[in-house]
Enzyme design. Sequence first.
Site, PDB file in Angstrom:
ATOM      1  N   CYS A  54     -21.087  -6.083  38.547  1.00  0.00           N
ATOM      2  CA  CYS A  54     -20.390  -5.043  39.686  1.00  0.00           C
ATOM      3  C   CYS A  54     -21.918  -3.640  38.856  1.00  0.00           C
ATOM      4  O   CYS A  54     -22.304  -3.308  38.018  1.00  0.00           O
ATOM      5  CB  CYS A  54     -19.494  -4.182  38.743  1.00  0.00           C
ATOM      6  N   ASP A  61     -18.791  -9.418  38.225  1.00  0.00           N
ATOM      7  CA  ASP A  61     -17.224  -9.840  39.544  1.00  0.00           C
ATOM      8  C   ASP A  61     -17.701 -11.202  39.494  1.00  0.00           C
ATOM      9  O   ASP A  61     -18.909 -12.250  39.276  1.00  0.00           O
ATOM     10  CB  ASP A  61     -18.191  -9.129  40.584  1.00  0.00           C
TER      11      ASP A  61
END
Length: 156
Positions: A54, A61
């Site tokens: 992120c 992520d």
Amino acid sequence: MTDRAPPPPGPLHLGQTSTLPASPEAAVLDYVPNPRTGTLYLVRFAAPEFTSLCPVTGQPDFAHLVIDYAPGETIVESKSLKLFLGSFRNHCGFHEDVTVGIGQRLFAEMQPRWLRIGGYWYPRGGIPIDVFWQSDAPPPALWLPDQGVPGYRGRG
């Protein structure tokens, strides 16, 4: 994703020991001649354990990527694709930028007849994000199966 110099002639990774590139920009994708030039067919790569970071929090992520393409003169060599996708482990980017950037780079370098990518991102903050990009309408006679990744349902 930035402009990069063309890769050296011949596959860089095939049959060689290769390390994970430090970044997507440093990754070199290898392309080899299409063994069925002139034949319309679909190639699918699925990466169910794709990771990036992120850009706001630096937290990981996770996504399930599905890349479909109809080859032109070349095909992407799978080891170099695996290394390219792995290079995102330390790359910060929003889901939209990462997914579309991968599709656009493959399309620009490989020049297939058609390409699409589906990025099925796992929830962060309670919201799953699915991102889709394709180069153009698929060729009319191309058999195009569903990408086979169900929408996120959570528990129950």
